[in-house]
Design a protein around this motif. Structure first.
Motif, PDB file in Angstrom:
ATOM      1  N   PHE A  86       0.881  -1.133   0.077  1.00 14.95           N
ATOM      2  CA  PHE A  86      -0.025  -0.181  -0.124  1.00 14.95           C
ATOM      3  C   PHE A  86       0.842   1.283  -0.112  1.00 14.95           C
ATOM      4  CE2 PHE A  86      -2.587   3.068   2.172  1.00 14.95           C
ATOM      5  CZ  PHE A  86      -3.813   3.248   1.243  1.00 14.95           C
ATOM      6  N   LEU A  87       1.935   1.196   0.792  1.00 14.19           N
ATOM      7  CA  LEU A  87       2.793   2.541   0.973  1.00 14.19           C
ATOM      8  C   LEU A  87       3.587   2.777  -0.246  1.00 14.19           C
ATOM      9  CD1 LEU A  87       3.912   2.183   4.539  1.00 14.19           C
ATOM     10  CD2 LEU A  87       2.066   3.775   3.549  1.00 14.19           C
ATOM     11  N   ARG A  88       3.873   1.546  -1.111  1.00 11.89           N
ATOM     12  CA  ARG A  88       4.514   1.772  -2.278  1.00 11.89           C
ATOM     13  C   ARG A  88       3.545   2.364  -3.303  1.00 11.89           C
ATOM     14  NH1 ARG A  88       5.456  -3.205  -2.957  1.00 11.89           N
ATOM     15  NH2 ARG A  88       7.312  -3.328  -1.492  1.00 11.89           N
ATOM     16  N   ASN A  89       2.326   1.790  -3.509  1.00  7.76           N
ATOM     17  CA  ASN A  89       1.454   2.587  -4.404  1.00  7.76           C
ATOM     18  C   ASN A  89       0.003   2.324  -4.012  1.00  7.76           C
ATOM     19  OD1 ASN A  89       0.012   3.241  -6.554  1.00  7.76           O
ATOM     20  ND2 ASN A  89       1.244   2.272  -7.917  1.00  7.76           N
ATOM     21  N   PRO A  90      -0.602   3.347  -3.115  1.00  7.67           N
ATOM     22  CA  PRO A  90      -1.729   3.436  -2.588  1.00  7.67           C
ATOM     23  C   PRO A  90      -2.960   3.171  -3.582  1.00  7.67           C
ATOM     24  CG  PRO A  90      -0.625   5.083  -1.436  1.00  7.67           C
ATOM     25  CD  PRO A  90       0.244   4.550  -2.572  1.00  7.67           C
ATOM     26  N   LYS A  91      -2.947   3.931  -4.650  1.00  8.91           N
ATOM     27  CA  LYS A  91      -3.988   3.827  -5.554  1.00  8.91           C
ATOM     28  C   LYS A  91      -4.017   2.393  -6.194  1.00  8.91           C
ATOM     29  CE  LYS A  91      -5.463   8.077  -4.943  1.00  8.91           C
ATOM     30  NZ  LYS A  91      -6.684   8.351  -4.239  1.00  8.91           N
ATOM     31  N   GLN A  92      -2.780   1.816  -6.307  1.00  7.73           N
ATOM     32  CA  GLN A  92      -2.841   0.529  -7.004  1.00  7.73           C
ATOM     33  C   GLN A  92      -3.473  -0.626  -6.166  1.00  7.73           C
ATOM     34  OE1 GLN A  92       1.008  -0.492  -8.551  1.00  7.73           O
ATOM     35  NE2 GLN A  92       0.118  -2.733  -9.264  1.00  7.73           N
ATOM     36  N   LYS A  93      -2.875  -0.335  -5.106  1.00  2.87           N
ATOM     37  CA  LYS A  93      -3.334  -1.326  -3.894  1.00  2.87           C
ATOM     38  C   LYS A  93      -4.998  -1.391  -3.703  1.00  2.87           C
ATOM     39  CE  LYS A  93      -2.674  -4.783  -1.244  1.00  2.87           C
ATOM     40  NZ  LYS A  93      -2.303  -5.992  -1.633  1.00  2.87           N
ATOM     41  N   VAL A  94      -5.396  -0.223  -3.309  1.00  4.24           N
ATOM     42  CA  VAL A  94      -6.912  -0.133  -2.984  1.00  4.24           C
ATOM     43  C   VAL A  94      -7.352   1.127  -4.023  1.00  4.24           C
ATOM     44  CG1 VAL A  94      -8.484   0.386  -1.392  1.00  4.24           C
ATOM     45  CG2 VAL A  94      -6.444  -0.707  -0.603  1.00  4.24           C
ATOM     46  N   PRO A  95      -7.555   0.627  -5.381  1.00  5.51           N
ATOM     47  CA  PRO A  95      -8.288   1.718  -6.184  1.00  5.51           C
ATOM     48  C   PRO A  95      -9.502   2.408  -5.520  1.00  5.51           C
ATOM     49  CG  PRO A  95      -7.777  -0.379  -7.278  1.00  5.51           C
ATOM     50  CD  PRO A  95      -7.598  -0.589  -5.695  1.00  5.51           C
ATOM     51  N   SER A 101      -2.097  10.626  -3.177  1.00  8.90           N
ATOM     52  CA  SER A 101      -1.041   9.751  -4.269  1.00  8.90           C
ATOM     53  C   SER A 101       0.382   9.996  -3.595  1.00  8.90           C
ATOM     54  CB  SER A 101      -1.148  10.160  -5.651  1.00  8.90           C
ATOM     55  OG  SER A 101      -0.927  11.661  -5.983  1.00  8.90           O
ATOM     56  N   ILE A 102       0.634  10.385  -2.368  1.00 12.65           N
ATOM     57  CA  ILE A 102       2.036  10.166  -1.887  1.00 12.65           C
ATOM     58  C   ILE A 102       2.309   8.874  -1.532  1.00 12.65           C
ATOM     59  CG2 ILE A 102       3.193  10.730   0.477  1.00 12.65           C
ATOM     60  CD1 ILE A 102       1.145  13.255   0.585  1.00 12.65           C
ATOM     61  N   SER A 103       3.340   8.497  -2.227  1.00 10.61           N
ATOM     62  CA  SER A 103       3.855   7.086  -1.725  1.00 10.61           C
ATOM     63  C   SER A 103       5.220   7.083  -1.293  1.00 10.61           C
ATOM     64  CB  SER A 103       3.682   6.204  -3.295  1.00 10.61           C
ATOM     65  OG  SER A 103       4.638   6.760  -4.063  1.00 10.61           O
ATOM     66  N   LEU A 104       5.572   6.075  -0.813  1.00  7.27           N
ATOM     67  CA  LEU A 104       7.025   5.906  -0.573  1.00  7.27           C
ATOM     68  C   LEU A 104       7.596   4.547  -1.486  1.00  7.27           C
ATOM     69  CD1 LEU A 104       6.736   5.434   3.394  1.00  7.27           C
ATOM     70  CD2 LEU A 104       7.393   7.581   1.871  1.00  7.27           C
ATOM     71  N   PRO A 105       8.385   5.124  -2.436  1.00  2.32           N
ATOM     72  CA  PRO A 105       8.876   4.197  -3.455  1.00  2.32           C
ATOM     73  C   PRO A 105       9.978   3.320  -3.011  1.00  2.32           C
ATOM     74  CG  PRO A 105       9.455   6.417  -4.073  1.00  2.32           C
ATOM     75  CD  PRO A 105       8.666   6.425  -2.806  1.00  2.32           C
ATOM     76  N   GLN A 106      10.751   3.880  -2.003  1.00  4.66           N
ATOM     77  CA  GLN A 106      11.950   3.147  -1.520  1.00  4.66           C
ATOM     78  C   GLN A 106      11.549   2.339  -0.438  1.00  4.66           C
ATOM     79  OE1 GLN A 106      14.814   3.845  -3.028  1.00  4.66           O
ATOM     80  NE2 GLN A 106      13.688   5.146  -4.305  1.00  4.66           N
TER      81      GLN A 106
END
Length: 125
Positions: A86-95, A101-106
């Motif tokens: 979820f933290l990597r990509n919130p909108k992808q995990k829970v559309p 759209s703040i994410s933590l890519p690292q």
């Protein structure tokens, strides 16, 4: 000697993909989240829910927070793996989630934030 080499190889291969977690660094990374989320004693819902006891909690269940239908219907339980996704990509995990759209890519930042959040249980209110 061969036995020692075999043990070393097994240890290295069993740790593949494991990221060390740094609570202090997680607190620093969490500063990006503070505009919407609180954690710790006295934490309250803001634009996002308070995060005390998030690890192990059913998604969409923080008392008093108005979740999106997508989050309420997600059937997720926030374990470390689910939080990381979820933290990597919130909108992808829970559309349809209200999460910005703040994410933590690292991966290291994610691991550190999760380590920080795990310190706070649901009784921290």
């Amino acid at each position: 000697m061969q036995k020692a080499i075999l043990v070393t190889i097994l240890l290295i291969s069993s740790c593949e993909g494991v990221i060390a977690q740094d609570v202090a660094q997680g607190e620093k990374v969490f500063s990006r989240c503070k505009a919407c989320h609180q954690v710790g004693e006295g934490a309250k819902n803001r634009a996002g829910p308070e995060l005390n006891g998030i690890v192990g909690r059913q998604a969409g269940t923080a008392v008093g927070f108005a979740y999106s239908d997508a989050m309420k219907d997600s059937n997720l339980t926030w374990d470390e793996d689910t939080l990381a996704e979820f933290l990597r990509n919130p909108k992808q995990k829970v559309p349809g989630s209200k999460m910005a759209s703040i994410s933590l890519p690292q991966p290291q930042d994610i691991a550190d934030v999760i380590a920080y959040l795990k310190q706070f249980d649901a009784t921290e209110k």
